[in-house]
Write a protein that holds these residues in place. Structure first.
Motif, PDB file in Angstrom:
ATOM      1  N   THR A  30       0.840  -1.194   0.000  1.00 55.45           N
ATOM      2  CA  THR A  30       0.000   0.000   0.000  1.00 55.45           C
ATOM      3  C   THR A  30       0.877   1.246   0.000  1.00 55.45           C
ATOM      4  O   THR A  30       2.021   1.223   0.451  1.00 55.45           O
ATOM      5  N   ARG A  31       0.297   2.321  -0.473  1.00 56.57           N
ATOM      6  CA  ARG A  31       1.023   3.587  -0.486  1.00 56.57           C
ATOM      7  C   ARG A  31       1.204   4.095   0.938  1.00 56.57           C
ATOM      8  O   ARG A  31       2.189   4.758   1.260  1.00 56.57           O
ATOM      9  N   GLY A  32       0.279   3.757   1.803  1.00 51.10           N
ATOM     10  CA  GLY A  32       0.371   4.145   3.209  1.00 51.10           C
ATOM     11  C   GLY A  32       1.582   3.518   3.895  1.00 51.10           C
ATOM     12  O   GLY A  32       2.247   4.165   4.714  1.00 51.10           O
ATOM     13  N   LEU A  33       1.874   2.262   3.575  1.00 50.84           N
ATOM     14  CA  LEU A  33       3.064   1.613   4.143  1.00 50.84           C
ATOM     15  C   LEU A  33       4.335   2.285   3.651  1.00 50.84           C
ATOM     16  O   LEU A  33       5.294   2.462   4.408  1.00 50.84           O
ATOM     17  N   ALA A  34       4.354   2.665   2.395  1.00 49.00           N
ATOM     18  CA  ALA A  34       5.512   3.369   1.847  1.00 49.00           C
ATOM     19  C   ALA A  34       5.675   4.716   2.538  1.00 49.00           C
ATOM     20  O   ALA A  34       6.796   5.120   2.888  1.00 49.00           O
ATOM     21  N   ALA A  35       4.577   5.424   2.757  1.00 50.22           N
ATOM     22  CA  ALA A  35       4.626   6.726   3.421  1.00 50.22           C
ATOM     23  C   ALA A  35       5.112   6.580   4.865  1.00 50.22           C
ATOM     24  O   ALA A  35       5.874   7.417   5.358  1.00 50.22           O
ATOM     25  N   LYS A  36       4.687   5.511   5.539  1.00 52.23           N
ATOM     26  CA  LYS A  36       5.106   5.277   6.917  1.00 52.23           C
ATOM     27  C   LYS A  36       6.622   5.055   6.992  1.00 52.23           C
ATOM     28  O   LYS A  36       7.289   5.530   7.912  1.00 52.23           O
ATOM     29  N   LEU A  37       7.174   4.345   6.028  1.00 50.15           N
ATOM     30  CA  LEU A  37       8.616   4.124   5.972  1.00 50.15           C
ATOM     31  C   LEU A  37       9.352   5.459   5.833  1.00 50.15           C
ATOM     32  O   LEU A  37      10.343   5.703   6.519  1.00 50.15           O
ATOM     33  N   VAL A  38       8.847   6.320   4.967  1.00 48.53           N
ATOM     34  CA  VAL A  38       9.500   7.608   4.714  1.00 48.53           C
ATOM     35  C   VAL A  38       9.406   8.506   5.942  1.00 48.53           C
ATOM     36  O   VAL A  38      10.402   9.084   6.375  1.00 48.53           O
ATOM     37  N   THR A  39       8.211   8.624   6.525  1.00 49.82           N
ATOM     38  CA  THR A  39       8.047   9.506   7.690  1.00 49.82           C
ATOM     39  C   THR A  39       8.800   8.971   8.897  1.00 49.82           C
ATOM     40  O   THR A  39       9.174   9.754   9.770  1.00 49.82           O
ATOM     41  N   GLY A  40       9.043   7.686   8.953  1.00 45.07           N
ATOM     42  CA  GLY A  40       9.819   7.104  10.044  1.00 45.07           C
ATOM     43  C   GLY A  40      11.312   7.361   9.914  1.00 45.07           C
ATOM     44  O   GLY A  40      12.089   6.995  10.788  1.00 45.07           O
ATOM     45  N   GLY A  41      11.725   7.969   8.817  1.00 44.29           N
ATOM     46  CA  GLY A  41      13.133   8.293   8.628  1.00 44.29           C
ATOM     47  C   GLY A  41      13.980   7.136   8.165  1.00 44.29           C
ATOM     48  O   GLY A  41      15.198   7.146   8.324  1.00 44.29           O
ATOM     49  N   HIS A  42      13.373   6.124   7.564  1.00 43.80           N
ATOM     50  CA  HIS A  42      14.100   4.927   7.149  1.00 43.80           C
ATOM     51  C   HIS A  42      14.488   4.924   5.679  1.00 43.80           C
ATOM     52  O   HIS A  42      15.048   3.945   5.201  1.00 43.80           O
ATOM     53  N   LEU A  43      14.181   5.970   4.955  1.00 46.72           N
ATOM     54  CA  LEU A  43      14.485   6.022   3.527  1.00 46.72           C
ATOM     55  C   LEU A  43      15.531   7.098   3.261  1.00 46.72           C
ATOM     56  O   LEU A  43      15.436   8.212   3.790  1.00 46.72           O
ATOM     57  N   ARG A  44      16.523   6.757   2.456  1.00 44.74           N
ATOM     58  CA  ARG A  44      17.542   7.723   2.038  1.00 44.74           C
ATOM     59  C   ARG A  44      17.484   7.859   0.525  1.00 44.74           C
ATOM     60  O   ARG A  44      17.406   6.867  -0.187  1.00 44.74           O
ATOM     61  N   VAL A  45      17.508   9.111   0.070  1.00 38.59           N
ATOM     62  CA  VAL A  45      17.536   9.413  -1.362  1.00 38.59           C
ATOM     63  C   VAL A  45      18.892  10.037  -1.650  1.00 38.59           C
ATOM     64  O   VAL A  45      19.214  11.090  -1.102  1.00 38.59           O
ATOM     65  N   GLY A  47      21.677   9.240  -0.497  1.00 39.23           N
ATOM     66  CA  GLY A  47      22.448   9.337   0.736  1.00 39.23           C
ATOM     67  C   GLY A  47      21.866  10.264   1.784  1.00 39.23           C
ATOM     68  O   GLY A  47      22.295  10.251   2.929  1.00 39.23           O
ATOM     69  N   ALA A  48      20.897  11.086   1.440  1.00 41.91           N
ATOM     70  CA  ALA A  48      20.283  12.016   2.396  1.00 41.91           C
ATOM     71  C   ALA A  48      18.917  11.475   2.819  1.00 41.91           C
ATOM     72  O   ALA A  48      18.159  10.946   2.000  1.00 41.91           O
ATOM     73  N   ARG A  49      18.608  11.613   4.109  1.00 43.95           N
ATOM     74  CA  ARG A  49      17.338  11.113   4.636  1.00 43.95           C
ATOM     75  C   ARG A  49      16.171  11.910   4.039  1.00 43.95           C
ATOM     76  O   ARG A  49      16.194  13.137   4.000  1.00 43.95           O
ATOM     77  N   ALA A  50      15.174  11.169   3.561  1.00 42.73           N
ATOM     78  CA  ALA A  50      13.965  11.807   3.025  1.00 42.73           C
ATOM     79  C   ALA A  50      12.974  11.919   4.173  1.00 42.73           C
ATOM     80  O   ALA A  50      12.606  10.923   4.778  1.00 42.73           O
ATOM     81  N   GLY A  51      12.543  13.118   4.490  1.00 43.33           N
ATOM     82  CA  GLY A  51      11.672  13.326   5.640  1.00 43.33           C
ATOM     83  C   GLY A  51      10.194  13.246   5.332  1.00 43.33           C
ATOM     84  O   GLY A  51       9.399  12.962   6.213  1.00 43.33           O
ATOM     85  N   LYS A  52       9.817  13.489   4.074  1.00 41.27           N
ATOM     86  CA  LYS A  52       8.399  13.541   3.737  1.00 41.27           C
ATOM     87  C   LYS A  52       8.082  12.617   2.570  1.00 41.27           C
ATOM     88  O   LYS A  52       8.881  12.470   1.648  1.00 41.27           O
ATOM     89  N   PRO A  53       6.891  12.008   2.585  1.00 44.44           N
ATOM     90  CA  PRO A  53       6.487  11.140   1.476  1.00 44.44           C
ATOM     91  C   PRO A  53       6.346  11.900   0.157  1.00 44.44           C
ATOM     92  O   PRO A  53       6.391  11.298  -0.901  1.00 44.44           O
ATOM     93  N   ALA A  54       6.204  13.220   0.220  1.00 48.51           N
ATOM     94  CA  ALA A  54       6.035  14.015  -1.001  1.00 48.51           C
ATOM     95  C   ALA A  54       7.374  14.372  -1.640  1.00 48.51           C
ATOM     96  O   ALA A  54       7.401  15.085  -2.640  1.00 48.51           O
ATOM     97  N   ARG A  55       8.462  13.871  -1.138  1.00 49.17           N
ATOM     98  CA  ARG A  55       9.804  14.148  -1.685  1.00 49.17           C
ATOM     99  C   ARG A  55       9.827  13.695  -3.142  1.00 49.17           C
ATOM    100  O   ARG A  55       9.447  12.571  -3.465  1.00 49.17           O
ATOM    101  N   ALA A  56      10.268  14.570  -4.018  1.00 55.62           N
ATOM    102  CA  ALA A  56      10.283  14.263  -5.451  1.00 55.62           C
ATOM    103  C   ALA A  56      11.520  13.446  -5.804  1.00 55.62           C
ATOM    104  O   ALA A  56      12.627  13.764  -5.372  1.00 55.62           O
ATOM    105  N   VAL A  57      11.316  12.375  -6.550  1.00 53.25           N
ATOM    106  CA  VAL A  57      12.407  11.540  -7.040  1.00 53.25           C
ATOM    107  C   VAL A  57      12.225  11.347  -8.539  1.00 53.25           C
ATOM    108  O   VAL A  57      11.119  11.469  -9.066  1.00 53.25           O
ATOM    109  N   GLY A  58      13.326  11.047  -9.207  1.00 50.08           N
ATOM    110  CA  GLY A  58      13.263  10.839 -10.642  1.00 50.08           C
ATOM    111  C   GLY A  58      14.341   9.888 -11.092  1.00 50.08           C
ATOM    112  O   GLY A  58      15.127   9.385 -10.280  1.00 50.08           O
ATOM    113  N   PRO A  59      14.408   9.630 -12.390  1.00 52.10           N
ATOM    114  CA  PRO A  59      15.424   8.720 -12.916  1.00 52.10           C
ATOM    115  C   PRO A  59      16.829   9.183 -12.540  1.00 52.10           C
ATOM    116  O   PRO A  59      17.146  10.362 -12.593  1.00 52.10           O
ATOM    117  N   GLY A  60      17.647   8.226 -12.105  1.00 52.12           N
ATOM    118  CA  GLY A  60      19.013   8.519 -11.701  1.00 52.12           C
ATOM    119  C   GLY A  60      19.191   8.598 -10.199  1.00 52.12           C
ATOM    120  O   GLY A  60      20.302   8.477  -9.693  1.00 52.12           O
TER     121      GLY A  60
END
Length: 152
Positions: A30-45, A47-60
């Motif tokens: 679910t998208r909610g589970l993905a958002a929970k991972l991001v808001t929990g501070g467990h995702l790095r984009v 090398g930098a921690r992504a704080g919000k689920p709305a963080r923009a990502v793209g190819p590369g």
């Protein structure tokens, strides 16, 4: 001498919300589970921690996050308009994660991970009925008697 102008940029880089991309790429149900991972501070984009689920990502971009007892490292190859089939989702990224080590036979003593113990530890499970399926009521009683009383 004529000055050369740099070539014009092809336009803004296409981006997508990181929670939406993780869901489209089928890393989470679910998208909610993905958002929970991001808001929990467990995702790095990159090398930098992504704080919000709305963080923009793209190819590369490179994403690093924990999933199912391992750390996943993926490079985004493309964006999706919808959550399609698995083959379509796998085309969205390139997996850079180190390969999982093959479990050694010592880790499977006791019939696998169903015993609730940690991987790599040999645990005695009491009377074992090798290859006979579900234990009988008598076997269950023996197993219960072999365990220490939790109140003692």
């Amino acid at each position: 001498m004529a000055t050369q102008t740099p070539p014009a940029a092809p336009g803004p880089r296409p981006t997508q919300r990181v929670d939406k991309w993780l869901w489209h790429a089928r890393f989470f149900k679910t998208r909610g589970l993905a958002a929970k991972l991001v808001t929990g501070g467990h995702l790095r984009v990159n090398g930098a921690r992504a704080g919000k689920p709305a963080r923009a990502v793209g190819p590369g971009d490179t994403l690093t996050f924990p999933q199912a007892r391992r750390v996943r490292v993926v490079r985004i190859e493309g964006l999706a308009e919808r959550r399609g089939p698995a083959a379509e989702a796998q085309a969205l990224y390139h997996d850079l994660s180190p390969p999982e080590p093959d479990p050694s036979p010592a880790e499977h003593v006791g019939g696998g991970h169903a015993g609730g113990g940690r991987a790599g530890t040999a645990v005695s499970h009491g009377p074992v009925r090798a290859g006979k399926g579900r234990p009988t009521k008598r076997d269950r009683r023996k197993l219960d008697l072999s365990r220490p009383d939790p109140l003692e």
